[in-house]
Design an enzyme around this catalytic site. Structure first.
Site, PDB file in Angstrom:
ATOM      1  N   TYR A  71      -1.960  -0.416  10.487  1.00 44.55           N
ATOM      2  CA  TYR A  71      -1.992  -0.778   9.075  1.00 44.55           C
ATOM      3  C   TYR A  71      -0.724  -0.328   8.346  1.00 44.55           C
ATOM      4  CZ  TYR A  71      -3.807  -1.088   4.259  1.00 44.55           C
ATOM      5  OH  TYR A  71      -3.999  -1.382   2.935  1.00 44.55           O
ATOM      6  N   SER A 118       0.844  -1.205   0.000  1.00 49.33           N
ATOM      7  CA  SER A 118       0.000   0.000   0.000  1.00 49.33           C
ATOM      8  C   SER A 118       0.869   1.242   0.000  1.00 49.33           C
ATOM      9  CB  SER A 118      -0.900   0.013   1.242  1.00 49.33           C
ATOM     10  OG  SER A 118      -1.537   1.268   1.406  1.00 49.33           O
TER      11      SER A 118
END
Length: 701
Positions: A592, A579
Site C-alpha cells: 500500500y 495517503s
C-alpha cells in the site's frame, strides 16, 4: 386516475378528480394544481414558459371589505413546479385602474414598476410582465401557454386567416406585440369586439384561454391545443413530407453518440471563448428529422418566433458543415475546420447587435452560439449551467415543432430582427438577469470522481456539487452509484460504472461526462483499497491489485483526462487522493505504501509536464479516515488494529490521539482539501495537502 380519461391524442390529460377534490373550493390551490399538470407536458409549454392565474374574493385587511384579488405566476417562475411561494397576489381593481395613467408604448417599463403598488399579498413574488394580460380580462381562471401547435398557427403566414379557418368565430386573434400593458389592452379589446370567444391566439407568440373554474380552464386549453394539433397533422399528411424531405442520412445511434462524445469537448471549448459553458446533447427523432432535412439551411437562419424560445436559444443556431464520416480523432484538424464557423457566428451576432441596439441597450452579451447542429448526428447546446442548457435544447425542440407545423399550414415566419432584439435586450430582461444569484465558485465546471459510490469519493463529489460543479460519479458498484445519485437534484450529477484498472472502462466514463455535460474540468482519483500485511504475507495478487487500482488507474485516468482537457483548451485540475503512508515508513505496509508513494510522485511528474496546458496536478494526503470510509469496512481495519495492538472499535480514538490536533478525520475533511485546491488555490500545482490532523513525520517540508 379516478375519472374517465378524456380522449386526447396530442396532449396529456392529467387531471385527477380525487386529487382535485381534496383541494375543495380553494381556488388558488386548484389554480396551482392546474398549472403543475399543464407544465408537465412540454408540448403545452416548456420550462418557464407561459403564465397562469386565478381571481378570488378576499377580505381587504385595511377596510375589511370584500375585494377581487388576482393570483398569478410571478416573474421567472415555472408553471410545472409552481407553488404558493412563486405567485403574486394583486388587487384586480387597482391593476385595472392603471389604464387611467398609462402613457402608451413608451410608458411600458414604468408600468411594470407600478404593478408593485397593486400588491395585495405582501409575500408576493415580483409580478411578471404578463400581469396586465391576465388582469384586464374578466375571467376567473386564465391560461397563457406556448403550445407548439398554437405557436405554429401563430407563426404561420396568414395566421389570422388560419385561426379563423380552424376555430371559426370561437377564437380571437391579435397581431404580434411585445408583452406589456398595451398587449393587455389589445386582449381586452379583442374580447369586447368578439364576445363569447373561448380564447385568443397571439401572433408569433402563443395562446390565451380561460374558464369559470380551474377544470373548465384546463379543458378549454387542452381542447384548443388538440384541435390545432389535429389540423396540423392533417396538413402534414396532405403535404406528404416534412421540411422538404431528407437530405442527410443519420448515422446509427451508437455511432452518433460516439461522434458527439468526440466533438463535444471541442465545441465546448469554442463556445467558452468568453465564459466557460456546460453542454447538452440530443439526437431524438424530432431533432434528426429537422437537422437532416432539405429545408434546414433555409429555416435555421430565420430564427425562432416565440420570445420565450429565442431568449434561451439565441436568435439562430450554428449549423456545422461537417460530414457524418468526418474523422474527429485529429483534434487540431477538426478545430481548424470549426474555428472559422464560430468566428463568423460571433461576427454576425455583433453585427445584429450593432444594427439594432438602442441608445439605452445593455452591453452586447456573449456572442457564441447556444444551439449547434450537426446534420446526421444531433443537436448540441451550451449555456452557463446544465439546467439552462437543457432547457435551451428543449426550447429549440419546441421551435422545431413550431416550424414543422407552420410550414405544413402555410409557411413559417419568424419575428422581425428588430422586434427580436428589443425582446432580447429589453431593459426589464436585463434587470431580471442582474437579479440572478451570484454563481458559485465551481459553477460551469464538470468534475469526474472515482470511487464516488460512498466514503471519501462521495464526500468529495458532494462538496464539488455544493460549490456549483456538475459531477460524474464513478465506481465499480452500480448499486452504490444509483443510491448516491439519488442524493443530488436534477441537472447536477450523472454516473458511470467504471473499473479504473481497465482503459476501456475509463474511456466510457469520460464519454458519459462529455455527452452529459460537454467535457470535464476536474478529475479526482479517489478509488482505492488498502491491504495491510507484513512482507512475507504480501502476495503478488495483493501487489498487483494495489498497483493497478492506485497507480495504473491514476495514470490512465490522467492520460485520458488530459486528452479531453486539451480539446477544450480551458485548462483543468487533476487531484490524486494518496495517503500519509506514501510519505511515512511504517510496518506491514509495503504494498500500500509503495503504491501511494507512486501516486504522489506521478502527480509531481504530471504537474511538471502539464503546466503549459494550464492543467494543475495536486495531491491530498488523508490519514486515519475511519468513520465513513469504505477502506475501513474490510480487512484493513483489522490489520491496522492488530499492528497497534488495539481493537477495531478503538481505532478512531487511536488515530485522533496520535495527530497534533487530536482530531478525528472525516471524509468531508478530505473533500474540503480537494475544494481548496480546485476552488481557491488556483495558482498551485505539484503540491501536497496533508489532511491528517498534523502528523509531524508526514510533513512534506
Amino acid at each position: 386516475m379516478s375519472n374517465t380519461v378524456k380522449n386526447f391524442n396530442y396532449v396529456d390529460y392529467l387531471w385527477d378528480d380525487e386529487k382535485a377534490a381534496k383541494l375543495g373550493d380553494d381556488q388558488v390551490a386548484l389554480f396551482l394544481y392546474r398549472s403543475n399538470i399543464l407544465g408537465a407536458d412540454l408540448r403545452i409549454t416548456n420550462y418557464g414558459g407561459g403564465n397562469t392565474s386565478c381571481k378570488t374574493i378576499e377580505k381587504d385587511p385595511l377596510t375589511d371589505e370584500e375585494v377581487e384579488v388576482m393570483w398569478i405566476k410571478g416573474s421567472g417562475g415555472d408553471i410545472g413546479t409552481l407553488t404558493k411561494a412563486g405567485i403574486a397576489g394583486l388587487y384586480t381593481e387597482r391593476l385595472r385602474n392603471l389604464k387611467n395613467i398609462y402613457g402608451g408604448l413608451a410608458d411600458e417599463d414604468r408600468m411594470v414598476g407600478l404593478f408593485n403598488h397593486c400588491i395585495y399579498d405582501l409575500d408576493s413574488k415580483a409580478p411578471s410582465i404578463d400581469t396586465p394580460l391576465h388582469g384586464l380580462l374578466p375571467f376567473k381562471h386564465i391560461d397563457h401557454l406556448h403550445p407548439d401547435a398554437l405557436i405554429a398557427v401563430a407563426a404561420a403566414k396568414d395566421s389570422e386567416k388560419v385561426t379563423k379557418e380552424i376555430w371559426g368565430d370561437t377564437m380571437g386573434w391579435v397581431p404580434w406585440q411585445r408583452p406589456g400593458f398595451d398587449l393587455g389592452l389589445q386582449l381586452e379589446k379583442c374580447l369586447n369586439d368578439n364576445p363569447g370567444i373561448r380564447g385568443i391566439v397571439l401572433g408569433s407568440h402563443g395562446l390565451f384561454t380561460w374558464g369559470d373554474t380551474s377544470y373548465e380552464c384546463y379543458m378549454n386549453s387542452l381542447e384548443v391545443i388538440e384541435t390545432a394539433s389535429e389540423y396540423i397533422e392533417k396538413k402534414i399528411k396532405e403535404k406528404g413530407s416534412v421540411f422538404g424531405g431528407q437530405k442527410v442520412q443519420s448515422l446509427p445511434k451508437d455511432e452518433r453518440r460516439e461522434k458527439a462524445a468526440q466533438l463535444m469537448p471541442m465545441l465546448r471549448g469554442l463556445c467558452s471563448s468568453e465564459n466557460r459553458m456546460i453542454g447538452h446533447f440530443t439526437d431524438s427523432d424530432v431533432v434528426l428529422q429537422y437537422i437532416n432535412s432539405n429545408d434546414l439551411e433555409r429555416l435555421a437562419p430565420m430564427g425562432t418566433s416565440c420570445p420565450d424560445h429565442f431568449l434561451r436559444t439565441k436568435i439562430q443556431p450554428l449549423v456545422l458543415h461537417l460530414d457524418t464520416n468526418e474523422d474527429l480523432s485529429d483534434t487540431a484538424a477538426v478545430l481548424e475546420k470549426l474555428k472559422p464557423a464560430f468566428e463568423q457566428y460571433r461576427k454576425e451576432y455583433q453585427a445584429y447587435y450593432d444594427t439594432h441596439k438602442r441608445d439605452n441597450s445593455p452591453a452586447v452579451r456573449d456572442a457564441n452560439p447556444v444551439i449547434i447542429i450537426y446534420p446526421g448526428v444531433g443537436m448540441f447546446s451550451f449555456a452557463k449551467n446544465k439546467q439552462t442548457t437543457r432547457v435551451a435544447n428543449e426550447f429549440y425542440v419546441n421551435a422545431i415543432n413550431v416550424m414543422r407545423g407552420a410550414e405544413a399550414i402555410t409557411e413559417y415566419t419568424s419575428l422581425p430582427r428588430q422586434e427580436a432584439f428589443d425582446i432580447e435586450y429589453w431593459l426589464l430582461e436585463e434587470a431580471k438577469l442582474q437579479r440572478m444569484p451570484k454563481e458559485k465558485p465551481l459553477s460551469r465546471k464538470v468534475a469526474l470522481v472515482t470511487g464516488a459510490g460512498g466514503g471519501i469519493g462521495k464526500a468529495i463529489a458532494d462538496k464539488l456539487a455544493e460549490q456549483g460543479a456538475n459531477v460524474v460519479l464513478t465506481d465499480i458498484a452500480e448499486d452504490r452509484l444509483q443510491e448516491a445519485l439519488e442524493t443530488y437534484g436534477r441537472d447536477t450529477a450523472a454516473y458511470a460504472v467504471c473499473d479504473v484498472t481497465q482503459s476501456s472502462s475509463i474511456a466510457e466514463a469520460y464519454k458519459k461526462a462529455c455527452l452529459e455535460f460537454g467535457g470535464v474540468d476536474i478529475v479526482v482519483h479517489s478509488a482505492g483499497l488498502a491491504i495491510s500485511k507484513p512482507l512475507e504475507e504480501t502476495t503478488e495478487k495483493d501487489w498487483d491489485i494495489l498497483q493497478n487500482v492506485l497507480v495504473k488507474g491514476q495514470f490512465e485516468l490522467a492520460k485520458q483526462a488530459v486528452a479531453v482537457m486539451r480539446k477544450q483548451g480551458q485548462g483543468g485540475d487533476f487531484i490524486s487522493i494518496a495517503s500519509k503512508n506514501g510519505l511515512v515508513s511504517g510496518p506491514n505496509n509495503v504494498g500500500y505504501g509503495t503504491a501511494k508513494a507512486a501516486q504522489q510522485h506521478m502527480a509531481r511528474l504530471l504537474a511538471a509536464e502539464l503546466g503549459g496546458d494550464k492543467i494543475r496536478v495536486n495531491t491530498v494526503n488523508p490519514d486515519g479516515v475511519i468513520v465513513g470510509s469504505k477502506i475501513w469496512e474490510g480487512d484493513w481495519a483489522e490489520g491496522r488494529a492488530k499492528t497497534y495492538g488495539i481493537t477495531v472499535e478503538e481505532l478512531p480514538a487511536h488515530y485522533a490521539k496520535r495527530n497534533l490536533l487530536n482530531e478525528i478525520i472525516y471524509p468531508k475533511d478530505i473533500a474540503n482539501g480537494v475544494f481548496a485546491l480546485v476552488g481557491i488555490l488556483d495558482k498551485s500545482t505539484g503540491n501536497i495537502i496533508n489532511v491528517d490532523g498534523g502528523m509531524a513525520n508526514a510533513f512534506v517540508r
